[in-house]
Design an enzyme around this catalytic site. Sequence first.
Site, short mmCIF file in Angstrom:
data_model
loop_
_atom_site.label_atom_id
_atom_site.label_comp_id
_atom_site.label_asym_id
_atom_site.label_seq_id
_atom_site.Cartn_x
_atom_site.Cartn_y
_atom_site.Cartn_z
N ASP A 185 49.24 54.48 46.08
CA ASP A 185 48.80 53.82 47.15
C ASP A 185 47.32 53.65 48.55
OD1 ASP A 185 51.63 52.68 46.85
OD2 ASP A 185 53.02 53.67 47.42
N CYS A 237 53.25 61.58 50.73
CA CYS A 237 53.70 59.77 51.82
C CYS A 237 52.74 59.77 52.98
CB CYS A 237 54.79 59.05 51.71
SG CYS A 237 56.00 58.98 50.31
N CYS A 257 54.76 52.80 50.23
CA CYS A 257 55.68 51.91 50.48
C CYS A 257 56.54 52.53 51.77
CB CYS A 257 56.63 53.73 49.78
SG CYS A 257 55.84 55.43 50.49
N CYS A 306 50.57 58.76 44.15
CA CYS A 306 51.86 56.77 43.24
C CYS A 306 50.40 56.23 43.49
CB CYS A 306 52.14 57.07 44.83
SG CYS A 306 51.51 56.89 46.44
FE1 FES Z 1 52.87 56.04 47.77
FE2 FES Z 1 55.09 56.76 49.28
S1 FES Z 1 55.11 56.23 46.96
S2 FES Z 1 52.99 56.01 49.58
#
Ligand code: FES
Length: 129
Positions: free
Chosen positions: A39, A106, A62, A37
């Site tokens: 992140d 995640c 998230c 993602c």
């Molecule tokens: Fe990126 Fe959860 S969607 S860490």
Amino acid sequence: MAQIGYSKKVMKHFMNPRNVGTIENPDGYGKVGNPVCGDLMEIFIRVKDNIITDIKFKTFGCGSAIATSSMVTEMAKGMNVSEALKITRKDVADELDGLPPHKMHCSNLAADALHEAIKDYKKKEGKKT
Ligand code: FES
């Protein structure tokens, strides 16, 4: 708020995350990105006699990333660094009573950033001796 498959523990840690923040001049620092993602997660540790005495995290992630990081910091605090290195992504998800399958990726951030922080600590320690 709709919980869409999240356990009560996930919601609790997401709504009230523990150990958010940074540590100045940490003994170990880990930063990882989630390729799924994009992140990001950062973990800072303070270590005394190989015990993690303080731990903080900062994330651009998230809700599941926040909950897993909050949980991993709770799990690792007070642990010997070698024991904390053995905490797996699954351990963290299990402690939270599971994550929805599409959010399992995640939990990678939290465990991986912790491992990076410990490796960084071990590297620095190795240099001192
Ligand atoms: Fe990126 Fe959860 S969607 S860490």
